[in-house]
Design a protein around this motif. Structure first.
Motif, PDB file in Angstrom:
ATOM      1  N   THR A   1      37.556  46.159  47.055  1.00  0.00           N
ATOM      2  CA  THR A   1      37.278  44.722  47.146  1.00  0.00           C
ATOM      3  C   THR A   1      36.248  44.419  48.233  1.00  0.00           C
TER       4      THR A   1
ATOM      5  N   LYS B   1      44.608  41.073  49.808  1.00  0.00           N
ATOM      6  CA  LYS B   1      43.290  41.324  50.381  1.00  0.00           C
ATOM      7  C   LYS B   1      42.690  40.137  51.136  1.00  0.00           C
ATOM      8  N   THR B   2      42.936  38.904  50.705  1.00  0.00           N
ATOM      9  CA  THR B   2      42.261  37.772  51.349  1.00  0.00           C
ATOM     10  C   THR B   2      42.840  37.451  52.722  1.00  0.00           C
TER      11      THR B   2
ATOM     12  N   THR C   1      36.383  41.069  43.724  1.00  0.00           N
ATOM     13  CA  THR C   1      36.325  40.335  44.983  1.00  0.00           C
ATOM     14  C   THR C   1      37.736  40.270  45.554  1.00  0.00           C
TER      15      THR C   1
ATOM     16  N   HIS D   1      33.592  42.596  50.592  1.00  0.00           N
ATOM     17  CA  HIS D   1      33.323  41.233  51.039  1.00  0.00           C
ATOM     18  C   HIS D   1      31.823  41.137  51.325  1.00  0.00           C
TER      19      HIS D   1
ATOM     20  N   ASN E   1      50.409  36.471  49.801  1.00  0.00           N
ATOM     21  CA  ASN E   1      49.645  36.049  48.620  1.00  0.00           C
ATOM     22  C   ASN E   1      50.230  34.752  48.057  1.00  0.00           C
TER      23      ASN E   1
ATOM     24  N   GLU F   1      39.381  37.684  46.463  1.00  0.00           N
ATOM     25  CA  GLU F   1      40.078  36.559  45.852  1.00  0.00           C
ATOM     26  C   GLU F   1      40.558  36.887  44.441  1.00  0.00           C
ATOM     27  N   GLU F   2      39.687  37.518  43.647  1.00  0.00           N
ATOM     28  CA  GLU F   2      40.065  37.864  42.278  1.00  0.00           C
ATOM     29  C   GLU F   2      41.172  38.912  42.275  1.00  0.00           C
TER      30      GLU F   2
ATOM     31  N   ASP G   1      43.591  39.211  44.458  1.00  0.00           N
ATOM     32  CA  ASP G   1      44.870  38.575  44.774  1.00  0.00           C
ATOM     33  C   ASP G   1      45.405  37.766  43.597  1.00  0.00           C
ATOM     34  N   ARG G   2      44.514  37.135  42.841  1.00  0.00           N
ATOM     35  CA  ARG G   2      44.972  36.435  41.638  1.00  0.00           C
ATOM     36  C   ARG G   2      45.504  37.427  40.607  1.00  0.00           C
TER      37      ARG G   2
ATOM     38  N   ALA H   1      48.297  32.232  45.327  1.00  0.00           N
ATOM     39  CA  ALA H   1      48.176  32.717  43.955  1.00  0.00           C
ATOM     40  C   ALA H   1      49.544  32.830  43.289  1.00  0.00           C
TER      41      ALA H   1
END
Length: 358
Positions: A144, A98-99, A172, A146, A234, A174-175, A177-178, A237
């Motif tokens: 997700t 996503k990021t 989010t 933004h 990604n 970022e979260e 993708d982690r 991460a």
């Protein structure tokens, strides 16, 4: 902006995910428009009842971008530009990263009409023929938002997930993708490494293969090009977690080489704790289960008979695995049930003539 998804919905990319989304939406009574660079995929998806090909003049309420990761940002940008004159038009994607696409779209004037999403469902198979309207039933679907995303846009994308039978999880970018690095991308890479040790193995070694090695390596059969794009998208991460795994692997090598039984058992115990951390059915806490092993003749109707007899016992089957015996015309079926009900199922099946393994 309307917050209810009424359609039409355009699905860009008639592969496994795109066609499955289209089939689920058609089942829900929503009009679906299909587009794909592959005419063969379009014909196949249309023939499956997933929708009709998009034509000039169509004005979709929602565009769902279901293309490989390397193409996400340009295809999302194109969808935003094409729908600029359609009041309230929304764009989402179902990519597994996503990021990176969001960063590539930074500064786009219509970014408020886009929000990313990612259904946590799929298969090592690909293409429209692998699609199913039930693919997302009960599965998590990450949405997700933004900071620039309009609330109505988020609501429409969440409605898409619900219409497909999924459960919305808001994160989010970022979260997200982690999270997928931890539960999907790194496990896939480790499965590939384990499977790679089998590629040149002697035939007599492979003859000992059982369900365990199949379970560990199943996802490694996925498309290398696609997963290469996913991992590259990604990278930060994934790298962070791989460094942690490398540290554990070094500890494991030392424990094995030095005969450090407590150190080895500590790492194995950590693995057990990880399996117990995975949510159970319906997202609730995992409940203790126990496998019940049954020998089943390898011919038509025997599995159906086993399931019928298990049903007569009143015990709910939580999961099923089948391991074929290479030396005999039978299979070993593992019925996973609640721990407290395993003995009752064993006695019930044995009373009906089944050979069980205690």
């Amino acid at each position: 902006m309307p917050e209810t998804l009424t359609g039409p919905v355009e699905v860009v990319g008639a592969g496994l995910l795109g066609t499955s989304i289209a089939l689920a939406l058609r089942q829900a009574g929503v009009e679906v428009l299909l587009s794909d660079t592959s005419n063969e995929h379009l014909r196949t998806a249309s023939g499956l009842g997933a929708g009709r090909s998009r034509v000039d003049g169509d004005r979709p309420q929602l565009v769902v971008v279901a293309v490989p990761p390397d193409l996400l940002a340009p295809v999302i940008a194109d969808a935003l530009a094409r729908t600029a004159e359609t009041p309230g038009a929304v764009v989402t994607d179902v990519g597994s990263v996503k990021t990176a696409p969001l960063a590539a779209l930074a500064g786009a004037p219509a970014l408020s009409r886009y929000v990313g999403s990612h259904p946590m469902a799929g298969s090592e198979r690909s293409g429209p023929l692998a699609a199913s309207a039930a693919l997302f039933d009960g599965r998590p679907w990450a949405v997700t938002p933004h900071p620039e995303a309009a609330p109505g846009v988020v609501a429409v994308v969440e409605e898409l997930a619900r219409l497909c039978g999924a459960v919305v999880v808001r994160l989010t970018p970022e979260e997200h993708d982690r999270a997928v690095a931890r539960i999907s991308h790194v496990p896939h890479l480790l499965a590939a490494l384990v499977a790679g040790r089998l590629a040149e193995a002697p035939a007599d070694h492979l003859a000992l293969s059982g369900q365990g090695v199949r379970d560990v390596t199943r996802v490694a059969a996925g498309n290398p090009s696609l997963y290469g794009q996913i991992v590259a998208g990604n990278a930060a991460a994934v790298e962070e977690l791989l460094v942690e795994v490398r540290s554990d692997l070094d500890r494991l090598i030392d424990a094995v080489a030095e005969g450090d039984r407590p150190g080895l058992e500590s790492l194995l115990t950590q693995g057990v704790a990880g399996t117990r951390a995975i949510p159970g059915k319906h997202g609730g806490p995992a409940r203790p289960t126990r496998p019940v092993f049954v020998s089943v003749p390898d011919h038509a109707g025997e599995l159906a008979r086993l399931f019928a007899d298990a049903g007569e016992s009143g015990v709910n089957i939580e999961d099923v695995h089948i391991d074929h015996d290479p030396g005999r015309p039978v299979g070993l079926v593992e019925l996973v049930v609640e721990e407290s009900r395993a003995e009752h199922l064993l006695v019930s099946l044995e009373s009906r003539g089944w050979v069980t393994h205690r």
